[in-house]
Design a protein around this motif. Structure first.
Motif, PDB file in Angstrom:
ATOM      1  N   ILE A 185       0.861  -1.179   0.000  1.00 41.24           N
ATOM      2  CA  ILE A 185       0.000   0.000   0.000  1.00 41.24           C
ATOM      3  C   ILE A 185       0.900   1.233   0.000  1.00 41.24           C
ATOM      4  CG2 ILE A 185      -1.832   1.247   1.200  1.00 41.24           C
ATOM      5  CD1 ILE A 185      -2.513  -1.397   2.625  1.00 41.24           C
ATOM      6  N   ARG A 186       0.787   2.056  -1.035  1.00 39.18           N
ATOM      7  CA  ARG A 186       1.636   3.234  -1.193  1.00 39.18           C
ATOM      8  C   ARG A 186       0.944   4.428  -0.541  1.00 39.18           C
ATOM      9  NH1 ARG A 186       2.400   5.019  -5.815  1.00 39.18           N
ATOM     10  NH2 ARG A 186       4.665   5.266  -5.939  1.00 39.18           N
ATOM     11  N   ARG A 219       0.943   9.067  -7.386  1.00 38.27           N
ATOM     12  CA  ARG A 219      -0.232   8.205  -7.450  1.00 38.27           C
ATOM     13  C   ARG A 219      -0.298   7.240  -6.270  1.00 38.27           C
ATOM     14  NH1 ARG A 219      -3.461  10.773 -10.390  1.00 38.27           N
ATOM     15  NH2 ARG A 219      -4.686   8.859 -10.569  1.00 38.27           N
ATOM     16  N   ASP A 277      -1.804   5.074  -3.065  1.00 34.83           N
ATOM     17  CA  ASP A 277      -3.075   4.386  -2.827  1.00 34.83           C
ATOM     18  C   ASP A 277      -3.871   5.105  -1.742  1.00 34.83           C
ATOM     19  OD1 ASP A 277      -2.502   2.115  -4.594  1.00 34.83           O
ATOM     20  OD2 ASP A 277      -0.985   1.606  -3.089  1.00 34.83           O
ATOM     21  N   VAL A 278      -3.159   5.596  -0.718  1.00 29.48           N
ATOM     22  CA  VAL A 278      -3.802   6.237   0.432  1.00 29.48           C
ATOM     23  C   VAL A 278      -3.046   7.515   0.778  1.00 29.48           C
ATOM     24  CG1 VAL A 278      -4.433   6.007   2.870  1.00 29.48           C
ATOM     25  CG2 VAL A 278      -4.582   4.016   1.357  1.00 29.48           C
ATOM     26  N   ASN A 308      -8.801   6.893 -10.928  1.00 30.72           N
ATOM     27  CA  ASN A 308      -8.129   6.204  -9.815  1.00 30.72           C
ATOM     28  C   ASN A 308      -7.701   7.161  -8.701  1.00 30.72           C
ATOM     29  OD1 ASN A 308      -8.284   3.663 -11.104  1.00 30.72           O
ATOM     30  ND2 ASN A 308      -6.439   4.118 -12.291  1.00 30.72           N
ATOM     31  N   PRO A 329      -6.900   8.632  -5.031  1.00 31.62           N
ATOM     32  CA  PRO A 329      -6.426   7.940  -3.828  1.00 31.62           C
ATOM     33  C   PRO A 329      -7.508   7.905  -2.758  1.00 31.62           C
ATOM     34  CG  PRO A 329      -5.611  10.183  -3.837  1.00 31.62           C
ATOM     35  CD  PRO A 329      -6.301   9.974  -5.171  1.00 31.62           C
ATOM     36  N   LYS A 330      -7.410   6.972  -1.850  1.00 31.84           N
ATOM     37  CA  LYS A 330      -8.251   6.986  -0.662  1.00 31.84           C
ATOM     38  C   LYS A 330      -7.627   7.984   0.314  1.00 31.84           C
ATOM     39  CE  LYS A 330     -10.628   3.436  -2.205  1.00 31.84           C
ATOM     40  NZ  LYS A 330     -12.046   3.543  -2.641  1.00 31.84           N
ATOM     41  N   ASP A 345      -7.621   1.216   1.964  1.00 28.89           N
ATOM     42  CA  ASP A 345      -7.127   0.562   0.748  1.00 28.89           C
ATOM     43  C   ASP A 345      -8.062  -0.539   0.279  1.00 28.89           C
ATOM     44  OD1 ASP A 345      -4.906   0.136  -1.230  1.00 28.89           O
ATOM     45  OD2 ASP A 345      -4.879  -1.823  -0.262  1.00 28.89           O
TER      46      ASP A 345
END
Length: 219
Positions: free
Chosen positions: A3-4, A48, A50-51, A77, A79-80, A122
């Motif tokens: 998870i990025r 970019r 993910d969170v 897409n 991010p959260k 995520d």
């Protein structure tokens, strides 16, 4: 899968502390750190993630505006975004969740809840700090008592037990220990409950628990 994560906070010590906590997790990687909202939007578009862990009060652009820009309609897409702040004002909570935040935590919630919120976001879930959940429940309790309804018949006995614990502010790990089940099973039950109640997050589950009479909101 890693998870990025992007950390956005105007305090360098907070960013360093969060980065240190997350560095200990095998499935989480901090890809960038932003010092304000403008920087957060720029770095999010570049890396970019993910969170995004987003503070609220930051210079140049606050976290709520940055959240709005990152999750605006048409974004590919997005991010959260998990809002992490020292300011737990109910208006902030409502605005953040209304703008599409995938979680709302107070900075002193602790490392375990921070990591849990990132993983929840995520995976498409929304985690709200238990302290906020309980406070909003108690505020609901202090208002004019609503007409009581029977507990939702579509919920199983185990799901009703879980809802009561959510309303008390327990984390997924604490619920798992209380019910003697795995954290994964807790998440499955929560997903089912949210679907049955059309609830977006833990606050709405807790509110339903009070309105249905499952809890008295005073404990």
């Amino acid at each position: 899968m890693t998870i990025r994560v992007l950390i956005a906070d105007d305090q360098a010590m907070v960013r360093a502390g969060f980065a240190m906590i997350l560095a200990a997790e095998d499935d989480i990687e901090v890809v960038a750190e932003a010092k304000d909202g403008v920087h957060a939007v720029e770095l999010a578009e570049r890396h970019r993630p993910d969170v995004v862990l987003m503070d609220i009060r930051m210079p140049r652009m606050d976290g709520l505006e940055a959240l709005r820009r990152l999750t605006r309609p048409g974004t590919v897409n997005p991010p959260k975004v998990v809002v992490v702040t020292t300011f737990d004002d109910d208006e902030y909570v409502q605005r953040a969740l209304g703008e599409g935040a995938s979680g709302f935590l107070i900075k002193d919630s602790g490392p375990a809840l921070l990591v849990e919120a990132i993983r929840a976001a995520d995976s498409g879930e929304a985690l709200v700090s238990p302290a906020i959940t309980v406070r909003l429940l108690r505020r609901l309790n202090s208002a004019a008592p609503p007409a009581r309804q029977k507990p939702h018949t579509a919920l199983s006995a185990r799901e009703n037990d879980l809802v009561r614990l959510v309303a008390r502010g327990l984390t997924n790990a604490e619920i798992a220990a209380e019910l003697h089940i795995s954290v994964g099973t807790v998440k499955t039950h929560l997903t089912n409950v949210q679907g049955k109640l059309s609830a977006r997050n833990r606050v709405e589950i807790a509110a339903w628990a009070w309105e249905s009479g499952l809890v008295d909101g005073r404990g």
